[in-house]
Motif scaffolding. Structure first.
Motif, PDB file in Angstrom:
ATOM      1  N   ARG A 235      -2.242  16.404 -36.600  1.00  0.00           N
ATOM      2  CA  ARG A 235      -1.339  15.269 -36.475  1.00  0.00           C
ATOM      3  C   ARG A 235      -1.012  15.030 -35.012  1.00  0.00           C
ATOM      4  NH1 ARG A 235       4.163  14.505 -36.340  1.00  0.00           N
ATOM      5  NH2 ARG A 235       4.465  16.770 -36.382  1.00  0.00           N
ATOM      6  N   ILE A 236      -1.034  13.747 -34.595  1.00  0.00           N
ATOM      7  CA  ILE A 236      -0.744  13.387 -33.215  1.00  0.00           C
ATOM      8  C   ILE A 236       0.732  13.030 -33.081  1.00  0.00           C
ATOM      9  CG2 ILE A 236      -1.166  11.675 -31.396  1.00  0.00           C
ATOM     10  CD1 ILE A 236      -3.403  13.621 -31.642  1.00  0.00           C
ATOM     11  N   ASP A 237       1.451  13.741 -32.213  1.00  0.00           N
ATOM     12  CA  ASP A 237       2.857  13.480 -31.929  1.00  0.00           C
ATOM     13  C   ASP A 237       2.935  12.673 -30.627  1.00  0.00           C
ATOM     14  OD1 ASP A 237       5.549  13.550 -31.200  1.00  0.00           O
ATOM     15  OD2 ASP A 237       5.853  15.489 -32.189  1.00  0.00           O
ATOM     16  N   LEU A 238       3.442  11.436 -30.701  1.00  0.00           N
ATOM     17  CA  LEU A 238       3.483  10.571 -29.527  1.00  0.00           C
ATOM     18  C   LEU A 238       4.330  11.155 -28.403  1.00  0.00           C
ATOM     19  CD1 LEU A 238       3.681   6.974 -31.045  1.00  0.00           C
ATOM     20  CD2 LEU A 238       1.745   8.092 -29.939  1.00  0.00           C
ATOM     21  N   ARG A 239       5.393  11.879 -28.746  1.00  0.00           N
ATOM     22  CA  ARG A 239       6.220  12.484 -27.689  1.00  0.00           C
ATOM     23  C   ARG A 239       5.409  13.519 -26.905  1.00  0.00           C
ATOM     24  NH1 ARG A 239      11.207  14.362 -31.273  1.00  0.00           N
ATOM     25  NH2 ARG A 239       9.393  14.890 -32.560  1.00  0.00           N
ATOM     26  N   LEU A 368     -11.955   2.472 -22.126  1.00  0.00           N
ATOM     27  CA  LEU A 368     -10.531   2.306 -22.424  1.00  0.00           C
ATOM     28  C   LEU A 368     -10.308   2.206 -23.932  1.00  0.00           C
ATOM     29  CD1 LEU A 368      -7.612   1.813 -21.504  1.00  0.00           C
ATOM     30  CD2 LEU A 368      -8.171  -0.620 -21.312  1.00  0.00           C
ATOM     31  N   ILE A 369     -11.164   1.442 -24.597  1.00  0.00           N
ATOM     32  CA  ILE A 369     -11.082   1.345 -26.060  1.00  0.00           C
ATOM     33  C   ILE A 369     -11.305   2.714 -26.689  1.00  0.00           C
ATOM     34  CG2 ILE A 369     -12.266   0.411 -28.095  1.00  0.00           C
ATOM     35  CD1 ILE A 369     -12.776  -2.138 -26.493  1.00  0.00           C
ATOM     36  N   GLY A 370     -12.234   3.501 -26.107  1.00  0.00           N
ATOM     37  CA  GLY A 370     -12.519   4.826 -26.645  1.00  0.00           C
ATOM     38  C   GLY A 370     -11.318   5.750 -26.594  1.00  0.00           C
ATOM     39  N   VAL A 371     -10.575   5.750 -25.488  1.00  0.00           N
ATOM     40  CA  VAL A 371      -9.394   6.608 -25.366  1.00  0.00           C
ATOM     41  C   VAL A 371      -8.360   6.236 -26.424  1.00  0.00           C
ATOM     42  CG1 VAL A 371      -7.466   7.260 -23.877  1.00  0.00           C
ATOM     43  CG2 VAL A 371      -9.754   7.045 -22.910  1.00  0.00           C
ATOM     44  N   VAL A 372      -8.126   4.930 -26.614  1.00  0.00           N
ATOM     45  CA  VAL A 372      -7.126   4.481 -27.583  1.00  0.00           C
ATOM     46  C   VAL A 372      -7.563   4.812 -29.006  1.00  0.00           C
ATOM     47  CG1 VAL A 372      -5.923   2.470 -28.512  1.00  0.00           C
ATOM     48  CG2 VAL A 372      -6.310   2.656 -26.043  1.00  0.00           C
ATOM     49  N   LEU A 373      -8.817   4.498 -29.332  1.00  0.00           N
ATOM     50  CA  LEU A 373      -9.284   4.707 -30.702  1.00  0.00           C
ATOM     51  C   LEU A 373      -9.345   6.184 -31.070  1.00  0.00           C
ATOM     52  CD1 LEU A 373     -12.160   2.100 -31.235  1.00  0.00           C
ATOM     53  CD2 LEU A 373      -9.871   2.097 -32.200  1.00  0.00           C
ATOM     54  N   VAL A 374      -9.753   7.020 -30.129  1.00  0.00           N
ATOM     55  CA  VAL A 374      -9.899   8.432 -30.474  1.00  0.00           C
ATOM     56  C   VAL A 374      -8.538   9.068 -30.734  1.00  0.00           C
ATOM     57  CG1 VAL A 374      -9.823   9.442 -28.149  1.00  0.00           C
ATOM     58  CG2 VAL A 374     -11.261  10.486 -29.909  1.00  0.00           C
ATOM     59  N   LEU A 375      -7.503   8.648 -30.003  1.00  0.00           N
ATOM     60  CA  LEU A 375      -6.163   9.156 -30.274  1.00  0.00           C
ATOM     61  C   LEU A 375      -5.651   8.671 -31.633  1.00  0.00           C
ATOM     62  CD1 LEU A 375      -4.416   8.798 -26.785  1.00  0.00           C
ATOM     63  CD2 LEU A 375      -4.754  10.926 -28.052  1.00  0.00           C
ATOM     64  N   ALA A 376      -6.036   7.443 -31.982  1.00  0.00           N
ATOM     65  CA  ALA A 376      -5.541   6.868 -33.232  1.00  0.00           C
ATOM     66  C   ALA A 376      -6.276   7.412 -34.456  1.00  0.00           C
ATOM     67  CB  ALA A 376      -5.669   5.347 -33.191  1.00  0.00           C
ATOM     68  N   THR A 377      -7.511   7.864 -34.288  1.00  0.00           N
ATOM     69  CA  THR A 377      -8.331   8.237 -35.448  1.00  0.00           C
ATOM     70  C   THR A 377      -8.540   9.736 -35.599  1.00  0.00           C
ATOM     71  OG1 THR A 377     -10.336   7.915 -34.104  1.00  0.00           O
ATOM     72  CG2 THR A 377      -9.574   6.046 -35.423  1.00  0.00           C
ATOM     73  N   VAL A 378      -7.863  10.550 -34.772  1.00  0.00           N
ATOM     74  CA  VAL A 378      -8.043  12.006 -34.880  1.00  0.00           C
ATOM     75  C   VAL A 378      -7.778  12.514 -36.285  1.00  0.00           C
ATOM     76  CG1 VAL A 378      -6.983  14.198 -34.218  1.00  0.00           C
ATOM     77  CG2 VAL A 378      -7.777  12.633 -32.462  1.00  0.00           C
TER      78      VAL A 378
END
Length: 501
Positions: A235-239, A368-378
Motif C-alpha cells: 500500500r502506498i502512503d502519500l505522507r 513523467l507519466i511513468g513515475v505517476v502511473l507506477v506510483l498509482a498502480t503498485v
C-alpha cells in the motif's frame, strides 16, 4: 535551427491526444512486461512491433519507447516488493530495496526507486537533446570504411567492456553474425546456410529470434529456478511519499555520480545492467559511515536506479545518430525502424526531423507519466504477482507464439521460436550474454555491406580502414578496447604475484 527550437517542435508533435494516449498505454504495457518475470523489455518491444504496422512511424516509436520506460519501472517494483527482478538491470535494486521494504518501509523504498529512476531518465534525455545534433553532423562525415569501423568498434566494445567473459561474448557475436548471413547474400545474390529449407531463403527474422531468446528462454530459466512469489505490504502512503521526496536532496552526490555512470554506459555498449551494478559498487565503496549496504541503505536504491534509467535513455543516442544500438532493446527498436522503412543514422536527422525530435520530446513526457502511473498502480501489479505462476507461465508462452506468428504468418517461425528458446535457455545457464547476439543480428548485414563497399573502393586493400585520421582513429579505439582490458588484467595479476619488498 537550434536544438531547443527543434525540441519545441517535437513537443508540438508529442503532446497530442493520440500520442499522450499511446504513451499511457505503452507505459502500462511496459509495467506488465517489467513486472512479469520471463518477459523483459526486449521481448515486450519485439512482441509489440507487429501491432504497430498500422501506425505511422512516429506514433509507433513513441509507443515502443514508452513500453521500454514502463518495463524499467516495473522491474523496480518486483525487486523491492518481492525480491524478484523483473528486469536484469533491476537485480542491484534488490540488494537494499527488498530489505528496506521488509522492515516496513515499502513506500519509502518504492518512492526512492521511482524518483531516482525519473531523475536518471531525465538526465539521459537532456544529454540526448544536447548531443543529438552534434552527433548527427559528425556522422555525416562517414563513408563505407568509417561505418564499418564504427560497427567494428561496437563489436570490440562488447568484447572488451562487457561483463561476461570475452570468449563467451565473442561466441555470442559470432552466432549473431552467422544467423544474419542466412538467406540470400544482398551483394552477390548467392544463397547461404539454408540447408534446403525454402522458409530460410528470406533469412531469419530477428523478431522471431528475440522472442525465442528472451521470451521462451527466460521462461525456461524461471521455471527451473522454482520461482515463488513472496511479497510484502504494497500500500502506498502519500505522507510517506512526500516525506521521502523531501529527503532526496541529501543524496545529491549519489545522483550525479550514478547519472554520469549511466550516461557513459548507455552511450557505450555497457548497457543498463552493467551501469546499475557499477553504480551500486561505487556507491558502496565511497559511502560514509552508516547502516551497511544490503540492509536497506537508501543509497543502495538511489544509485542503481539512477544509473539504470540514465543508461536506458542514452542508449537511444547511438542508435538514432549512428545506427549502432548499444543495448538489446535499442537493437530491437532499430530493427523496428528498418521495418518501417527508416534508416537510423545521420541522414535520419536531416530527412525525418519531425520523427527524431518528436521521439526525443516524448521521452520527457513518457518518463513523467511513468513515475505517476507506477506510483498509482503498485497495489494492482503487486496483486498480479500473487497469481500462481502456473497460470502466468502459459499466458506468457501463448503471447510469445502469437507474437512470433504475426511477424510473417509462417508456421515455420513457431519452430524457430522453440529452437531459439532452447538456445536462450542454454546461453542463460552457461552465462553467455544475449545482447551481443541481438546486436550482431541487427548490424550483420550493414557491417557486411560496408565491408564489401570498402573493398570495392580500395581494390581489396585493408589499408582503406587506416586511410584517414577519422577511420584510423575509430579502428585504433576498437583495437584498444579488444587488447587493453586483457593487458590490464594480466598486469594486475602479475603485480599480485610479485612480492613487495
Amino acid at each position: 535551427m537550434g536544438n531547443f527550437d527543434l525540441l519545441m517542435q517535437g513537443f508540438g508533435i508529442a503532446i497530442t491526444p493520440m500520442h499522450l494516449m499511446l504513451m499511457v498505454a505503452g507505459v502500462l504495457m511496459g509495467l506488465v512486461v517489467g513486472v512479469l518475470p520471463g518477459l523483459g523489455a526486449p521481448n515486450g518491444v519485439s512482441l509489440l512491433i507487429p501491432l504497430t504496422f498500422t501506425l505511422d512511424p512516429t506514433s509507433a516509436i513513441i509507443l515502443l519507447s514508452s513500453m521500454y520506460w514502463g518495463a524499467l519501472f516495473g522491474g523496480s517494483t518486483t525487486s523491492i516488493l518481492f525480491n524478484i527482478p523483473g528486469e536484469p538491470s533491476s537485480v542491484a535494486t534488490t540488494f537494499d530495496g527488498y530489505p528496506m521494504a521488509r522492515s516496513g518501509e515499502s513506500t519509502r523504498a518504492l518512492t526512492l526507486a521511482f524518483m531516482s529512476a525519473g531523475f536518471g531518465a531525465l538526465l539521459g534525455v537532456i544529454v540526448i537533446t544536447l548531443l543529438a545534433g552534434w552527433a548527427s553532423r559528425f556522422a555525416l562525415r562517414f563513408g563505407a570504411p568509417e561505418y564499418f569501423a564504427v560497427y567494428f568498434l561496437a563489436f570490440a566494445a562488447f568484447i572488451g567492456m562487457g561483463s561476461a567473459a570475452p570468449a563467451k561474448t565473442l561466441v555470442s557475436l559470432a552466432t549473431g553474425l552467422l544467423l544474419a548471413s542466412v538467406g540470400m547474400d544482398s551483394v552477390t545474390g548467392s544463397i547461404r546456410l539454408t540447408f534446403g529449407f525454402e522458409d530460410l531463403l528470406s533469412g531469419i527474422s530477428f523478431l522471431v529470434v528475440v522472442i525465442g531468446l528472451f521470451g521462451i528462454g527466460e521462461l525456461l530459466s524461471t521455471v527451473q529456478e522454482g520461482l515463488r512469489f513472496r511479497g510484502v505490504a504494497s500500500r502506498i502512503d502519500l505522507r510517506d511519499v512526500f516525506r521521502t521526496i523531501a529527503e532526496l536532496p541529501r543524496y545529491w552526490a549519489t545522483y550525479i555520480r550514478s547519472g554520469l555512470i549511466g550516461i557513459w554506459m548507455g552511450i557505450t555498449p555497457g548497457g543498463p545492467t552493467a551501469a546499475s551494478f557499477m553504480s551500486y559498487g561505487i556507491a558502496r565503496s565511497s559511502s560514509r559511515k552508516g547502516a551497511p549496504f544490503g540492509t536497506g541503505r537508501p543509497e543502495g536504491i538511489v544509485a542503481p536506479e539512477t544509473a539504470d534509467h540514465s543508461a536506458g535513455s542514452c542508449a537511444m543516442l547511438p542508435m538514432l545518430a549512428l545506427g549502432v544500438p548499444s543495448s538489446a532493446t535499442a537493437a530491437v527498436m532499430m530493427g523496428g525502424l528498418m521495418i518501417w522503412g527508416l534508416t537510423p543514422g545521420p541522414m535520419l536527422f536531416a530527412t525525418q526531423p519531425d520523427f527524431v525530435w518528436g521521439l526525443i520530446a516524448s521521452m520527457y513526457v513518457s518518463n513523467l507519466i511513468g513515475v505517476v502511473l507506477v506510483l498509482a498502480t503498485v497495489p494492482m501489479f503487486a496483486a498480479l504477482l500473487r497469481i500462481p505462476f502456473t497460470i502466468i507461465g502459459p499466458m506468457i508462452v501463448a503471447i510469445c507464439f502469437v507474437g512470433a506468428y504475426t511477424v510473417s504468418n509462417a508456421t515455420f517461425d513457431l519452430w524457430l521460436v522453440l529452437i531459439f528458446g532452447l538456445v536462450g535457455y542454454l546461453f542463460s545457464r552457461l552465462d553467455y550474454p544475449l545482447a551481443p547476439l541481438v546486436l550482431a543480428m541487427v548490424l550483420g548485414h550493414k557491417a557486411e555491406n560496408a565491408f564489401h563497399q570498402s573493398m570495392v573502393l580500395s581494390d581489396g586493400s585493408l589499408g582503406i580502414f587506416f586511410a584517414n585520421p577519422l577511420v584510423s582513429g575509430i579502428m585504433a579505439v576498437g583495437i584498444a578496447l579488444l587488447v587493453l582490458p586483457k593487458l590490464i588484467a594480466l598486469g594486475s595479476r602479475f603485480r599480485r604475484r610479485v612480492p613487495v619488498e
